[in-house]
Motif scaffolding. Structure first.
Motif, PDB file in Angstrom:
ATOM      1  N   THR A   1       0.839  -1.207   0.000  1.00 30.84           N
ATOM      2  CA  THR A   1       0.000   0.000   0.000  1.00 30.84           C
ATOM      3  C   THR A   1       0.867   1.248   0.000  1.00 30.84           C
ATOM      4  O   THR A   1       1.832   1.347   0.774  1.00 30.84           O
ATOM      5  CB  THR A   1      -0.920   0.024   1.234  1.00 30.84           C
ATOM      6  N   LEU A   2       0.511   2.196  -0.850  1.00 32.47           N
ATOM      7  CA  LEU A   2       1.131   3.518  -0.871  1.00 32.47           C
ATOM      8  C   LEU A   2       0.143   4.509  -0.282  1.00 32.47           C
ATOM      9  O   LEU A   2      -0.991   4.606  -0.752  1.00 32.47           O
ATOM     10  CB  LEU A   2       1.491   3.911  -2.311  1.00 32.47           C
TER      11      LEU A   2
ATOM     12  N   LEU B   1      -2.223   5.123   9.414  1.00 27.48           N
ATOM     13  CA  LEU B   1      -2.407   4.044   8.457  1.00 27.48           C
ATOM     14  C   LEU B   1      -1.065   3.400   8.105  1.00 27.48           C
ATOM     15  O   LEU B   1      -0.953   2.169   8.030  1.00 27.48           O
ATOM     16  CB  LEU B   1      -3.087   4.566   7.191  1.00 27.48           C
ATOM     17  N   HIS B   2      -0.059   4.234   7.889  1.00 31.62           N
ATOM     18  CA  HIS B   2       1.272   3.723   7.562  1.00 31.62           C
ATOM     19  C   HIS B   2       1.798   2.834   8.691  1.00 31.62           C
ATOM     20  O   HIS B   2       2.396   1.775   8.446  1.00 31.62           O
ATOM     21  CB  HIS B   2       2.212   4.892   7.315  1.00 31.62           C
TER      22      HIS B   2
ATOM     23  N   GLU C   1       2.685  -3.575   5.098  1.00 35.81           N
ATOM     24  CA  GLU C   1       3.473  -3.416   3.870  1.00 35.81           C
ATOM     25  C   GLU C   1       3.128  -2.089   3.206  1.00 35.81           C
ATOM     26  O   GLU C   1       2.590  -2.054   2.099  1.00 35.81           O
ATOM     27  CB  GLU C   1       3.206  -4.579   2.911  1.00 35.81           C
ATOM     28  N   SER C   2       3.413  -0.985   3.895  1.00 41.16           N
ATOM     29  CA  SER C   2       3.019   0.330   3.382  1.00 41.16           C
ATOM     30  C   SER C   2       4.203   1.273   3.257  1.00 41.16           C
ATOM     31  O   SER C   2       5.232   1.107   3.911  1.00 41.16           O
ATOM     32  CB  SER C   2       1.967   0.957   4.294  1.00 41.16           C
ATOM     33  N   GLU C   3       4.004   2.263   2.386  1.00 36.73           N
ATOM     34  CA  GLU C   3       4.927   3.380   2.212  1.00 36.73           C
ATOM     35  C   GLU C   3       4.126   4.665   2.384  1.00 36.73           C
ATOM     36  O   GLU C   3       2.939   4.707   2.054  1.00 36.73           O
ATOM     37  CB  GLU C   3       5.557   3.347   0.815  1.00 36.73           C
ATOM     38  N   LEU C   4       4.763   5.709   2.874  1.00 34.72           N
ATOM     39  CA  LEU C   4       4.090   6.983   3.118  1.00 34.72           C
ATOM     40  C   LEU C   4       4.862   8.108   2.459  1.00 34.72           C
ATOM     41  O   LEU C   4       6.091   8.174   2.555  1.00 34.72           O
ATOM     42  CB  LEU C   4       3.984   7.253   4.620  1.00 34.72           C
TER      43      LEU C   4
END
Length: 276
Positions: free
Chosen positions: A226-227, A245-246, A251-254
């Motif tokens: 997720t971005l 959320l990040h 598995e996220s990027e902010l």
């Protein structure tokens, strides 16, 4: 039930309880299909008019599903606030995916209300999605007696019902870029004119104002890459929501933007993220 629209727009319509959802699929390149959901009060046309996100470039020629949420743009709706709660929009999206017949996990981008739609749909049907992009996620998880930032939606609906939509629209045009989204003050293409009828506008606002993002515990179970994209100084789409959320999504990027020029680079960021 899906109908072909006959006015040359390329749209098809999906009949849903209380609504007809206008949608279009473009692009032919092989690869995972791509989808996009806009924010409350906007539409596909309104997003393109803002000239901040290039939907076609984001998809890179792959099949692209775009649509107007119920009650917005070319889609219809009814004057029932419950119809515009976040969960309804997510169920509408999953019904659209059934209608278009995408048979492989897709990449999906959502702005504001659309960010919740993406998250919630991925929770309901994780196998239908590959990657997610959450743009300007809305204010969430406010507790206590308030006042709360999301009270803005209910207050706006009250004003429309008391004084009429025309008067409210005049005030909103100034409030949007000078108070709620000062980042865009002076940006010539900034036009947040609501693409919702006067009749449905207060109901759409009340539905969103009574909604919230999924619980942190639910969000932590989302395993899709997720971005998360945010812009600064917007109380209805605070950086704090994006940061939370990040932290929750494994598995996220902010990325947080502090200028219009940086926001205009989101198309490239999204396209690169979705090509992985």
């Amino acid at each position: 039930m899906t109908e072909q629209h006959g006015d040359g727009s390329g749209d098809r319509y999906l009949a849903r309880e209380g609504a007809r959802i206008a949608y279009e699929v473009t692009g032919e390149r092989a690869g995972p299909p791509v989808g996009y959901a806009h924010g409350v009060m906007l539409s596909r046309a309104a997003v393109r008019r803002l000239d901040l996100l290039d939907l076609d470039a984001m998809a890179g020629g792959r099949r692209l599903l775009t649509y107007d949420a119920r009650g917005h743009g070319r889609s219809t709706g009814r004057p029932v606030a419950e119809d515009y709660r976040f969960g309804t929009y997510a169920r509408d999206l999953l019904a659209l995916l059934d209608a278009v017949g995408f048979d492989e996990p897709m990449d999906f981008t959502g702005s504001s209300l659309g960010a919740d739609t993406a998250l919630r749909a991925a929770l309901l049907a994780p196998g239908r999605f590959r990657r997610l992009v959450l743009m300007i996620p809305p204010v969430a998880w406010e507790t206590g007696e308030g006042p709360h930032a999301r009270d803005w939606y209910t207050a706006a609906a009250d004003t429309i019902e008391a004084h009429g939509a025309e008067r409210w629209r005049e005030g909103w045009a100034k409030e949007a870029d000078t108070e709620l989204m000062p980042l865009f003050d002076g940006y010539p293409q900034f036009d947040m004119t609501p693409d919702v009828s006067d009749e449905l506008l207060p109901y759409a606002l009340r539905g969103v104002g009574a909604s919230d993002l999924p619980s942190p515990e639910e969000i932590a179970t989302v395993r899709h890459p997720t971005l998360v994209l945010a812009w600064d100084a917007d109380p209805l789409h605070p950086v704090s929501t994006a940061e939370r959320l990040h932290a929750l999504l494994p598995e996220s990027e902010l990325h947080v933007s502090g200028s219009v020029e940086d926001v205009q680079g989101w198309t490239r960021r999204i396209a690169e993220f979705l090509e992985r």
